[in-house]
Design a protein around this motif. Structure first.
Motif, PDB file in Angstrom:
ATOM      1  N   LEU A  47     -10.008  -1.271   1.123  1.00  0.00           N
ATOM      2  CA  LEU A  47      -8.798  -0.761   1.538  1.00  0.00           C
ATOM      3  C   LEU A  47      -7.796  -0.410   1.100  1.00  0.00           C
ATOM      4  O   LEU A  47      -7.860  -0.456  -1.260  1.00  0.00           O
ATOM      5  CB  LEU A  47      -7.850  -2.864   1.773  1.00  0.00           C
ATOM      6  N   PRO A  48      -6.905   0.312   1.220  1.00  0.00           N
ATOM      7  CA  PRO A  48      -6.566   0.998   0.316  1.00  0.00           C
ATOM      8  C   PRO A  48      -4.901   0.774  -0.257  1.00  0.00           C
ATOM      9  O   PRO A  48      -3.595   0.544   0.033  1.00  0.00           O
ATOM     10  CB  PRO A  48      -5.615   1.836   0.896  1.00  0.00           C
ATOM     11  N   ALA A  49      -5.261  -1.276  -0.827  1.00  0.00           N
ATOM     12  CA  ALA A  49      -4.113  -1.979  -1.737  1.00  0.00           C
ATOM     13  C   ALA A  49      -4.896  -2.536  -2.690  1.00  0.00           C
ATOM     14  O   ALA A  49      -5.966  -3.766  -2.770  1.00  0.00           O
ATOM     15  CB  ALA A  49      -3.553  -2.948  -1.051  1.00  0.00           C
ATOM     16  N   THR A  50      -4.440  -3.412  -3.487  1.00  0.00           N
ATOM     17  CA  THR A  50      -4.977  -4.032  -5.088  1.00  0.00           C
ATOM     18  C   THR A  50      -4.377  -5.444  -3.730  1.00  0.00           C
ATOM     19  O   THR A  50      -3.775  -5.825  -3.268  1.00  0.00           O
ATOM     20  CB  THR A  50      -4.026  -3.646  -5.643  1.00  0.00           C
ATOM     21  N   ARG A  51      -5.621  -6.254  -4.154  1.00  0.00           N
ATOM     22  CA  ARG A  51      -5.630  -7.473  -4.136  1.00  0.00           C
ATOM     23  C   ARG A  51      -5.726  -8.556  -4.734  1.00  0.00           C
ATOM     24  O   ARG A  51      -6.134  -8.664  -6.223  1.00  0.00           O
ATOM     25  CB  ARG A  51      -6.507  -8.208  -3.139  1.00  0.00           C
ATOM     26  N   ALA A  52      -4.840 -10.215  -4.866  1.00  0.00           N
ATOM     27  CA  ALA A  52      -5.174 -10.867  -6.244  1.00  0.00           C
ATOM     28  C   ALA A  52      -5.615 -12.642  -4.388  1.00  0.00           C
ATOM     29  O   ALA A  52      -5.010 -11.911  -4.017  1.00  0.00           O
ATOM     30  CB  ALA A  52      -3.702 -11.487  -6.468  1.00  0.00           C
ATOM     31  N   PRO A 107       0.658  -1.261   0.144  1.00  0.00           N
ATOM     32  CA  PRO A 107      -0.003  -0.247  -0.253  1.00  0.00           C
ATOM     33  C   PRO A 107       0.940   1.400   0.117  1.00  0.00           C
ATOM     34  O   PRO A 107       2.564   1.290   0.266  1.00  0.00           O
ATOM     35  CB  PRO A 107      -0.809   0.093   1.473  1.00  0.00           C
ATOM     36  N   ALA A 108       0.346   2.413  -0.909  1.00  0.00           N
ATOM     37  CA  ALA A 108       0.858   3.809  -0.260  1.00  0.00           C
ATOM     38  C   ALA A 108       1.318   4.261   1.034  1.00  0.00           C
ATOM     39  O   ALA A 108       2.171   4.603   1.019  1.00  0.00           O
ATOM     40  CB  ALA A 108       0.346   4.898  -1.064  1.00  0.00           C
ATOM     41  N   ASP A 109       0.138   3.978   2.014  1.00  0.00           N
ATOM     42  CA  ASP A 109       1.046   4.038   3.303  1.00  0.00           C
ATOM     43  C   ASP A 109       0.585   2.832   4.161  1.00  0.00           C
ATOM     44  O   ASP A 109      -0.319   2.402   4.588  1.00  0.00           O
ATOM     45  CB  ASP A 109      -0.356   5.351   4.094  1.00  0.00           C
ATOM     46  N   PRO A 110       1.234   2.300   4.177  1.00  0.00           N
ATOM     47  CA  PRO A 110       1.684   0.983   4.986  1.00  0.00           C
ATOM     48  C   PRO A 110       1.220   1.011   6.529  1.00  0.00           C
ATOM     49  O   PRO A 110       0.258   0.041   6.781  1.00  0.00           O
ATOM     50  CB  PRO A 110       2.770   0.362   5.185  1.00  0.00           C
ATOM     51  N   VAL A 111       1.271   1.879   7.414  1.00  0.00           N
ATOM     52  CA  VAL A 111       0.372   2.241   9.105  1.00  0.00           C
ATOM     53  C   VAL A 111      -0.758   1.993   8.708  1.00  0.00           C
ATOM     54  O   VAL A 111      -1.156   1.728   9.709  1.00  0.00           O
ATOM     55  CB  VAL A 111       1.484   3.262   8.896  1.00  0.00           C
ATOM     56  N   ALA A 112      -1.514   3.250   7.726  1.00  0.00           N
ATOM     57  CA  ALA A 112      -2.466   3.144   7.194  1.00  0.00           C
ATOM     58  C   ALA A 112      -3.116   2.056   7.807  1.00  0.00           C
ATOM     59  O   ALA A 112      -4.770   1.415   7.353  1.00  0.00           O
ATOM     60  CB  ALA A 112      -3.211   4.724   6.389  1.00  0.00           C
ATOM     61  N   PHE A 113      -3.013   1.902   6.288  1.00  0.00           N
ATOM     62  CA  PHE A 113      -3.246   0.144   5.656  1.00  0.00           C
ATOM     63  C   PHE A 113      -3.215  -1.196   7.477  1.00  0.00           C
ATOM     64  O   PHE A 113      -4.675  -1.558   7.722  1.00  0.00           O
ATOM     65  CB  PHE A 113      -2.171  -0.660   4.607  1.00  0.00           C
ATOM     66  N   ASP A 114      -2.212  -0.951   8.102  1.00  0.00           N
ATOM     67  CA  ASP A 114      -1.856  -2.106   8.738  1.00  0.00           C
ATOM     68  C   ASP A 114      -2.800  -1.537  10.511  1.00  0.00           C
ATOM     69  O   ASP A 114      -4.351  -2.515  11.171  1.00  0.00           O
ATOM     70  CB  ASP A 114      -0.747  -1.836   9.417  1.00  0.00           C
TER      71      ASP A 114
END
Length: 99
Positions: free
Chosen positions: A85-90, A11-18
């Motif tokens: 969630l602010p990340a792409t996923r598969a 993600p662009a912001d790992p802390v926010a994602f976590d």
């Protein structure tokens, strides 16, 4: 055992994602009917190549339990939350086999 694997890109912001993922999303997963186990890992690359930021594995006793879970209202809530969630996923699914 039947496993649903979700792989998230960095993600662009790992802390926010976590914070969002472990603070809100993971607790929602606990309510999925038929969920036998879940694991979450942040892999590290060994050698050349790249690794996803996060891998989630959701285990069900068999394919029928997995299909029932996927059709449940609880999974619907989890899926809607996953879309925020602010990340792409598969996602991958498959039967686990003993070696």
């Amino acid at each position: 055992m039947y496993r649903l694997t979700i792989q998230y890109d960095a993600p662009a912001d790992p802390v926010a994602f976590d914070e969002q993922y472990f603070g809100r999303h993971v607790p929602l997963c606990a309510g999925i009917p038929g969920l036998a186990a879940s694991t979450f890992s942040k892999p590290r690359v060994l050698g050349a190549g790249t690794a996803p930021y996060l891998i989630a594995e959701l285990d069900f006793t068999d394919r029928d339990a997995y299909q029932a879970a996927m059709a449940s209202a609880e999974m619907g809530v989890v899926a809607k939350d996953a879309d925020t969630l602010p990340a792409t996923r598969a996602m991958f699914v498959g039967e686990l086999r003993d070696s």
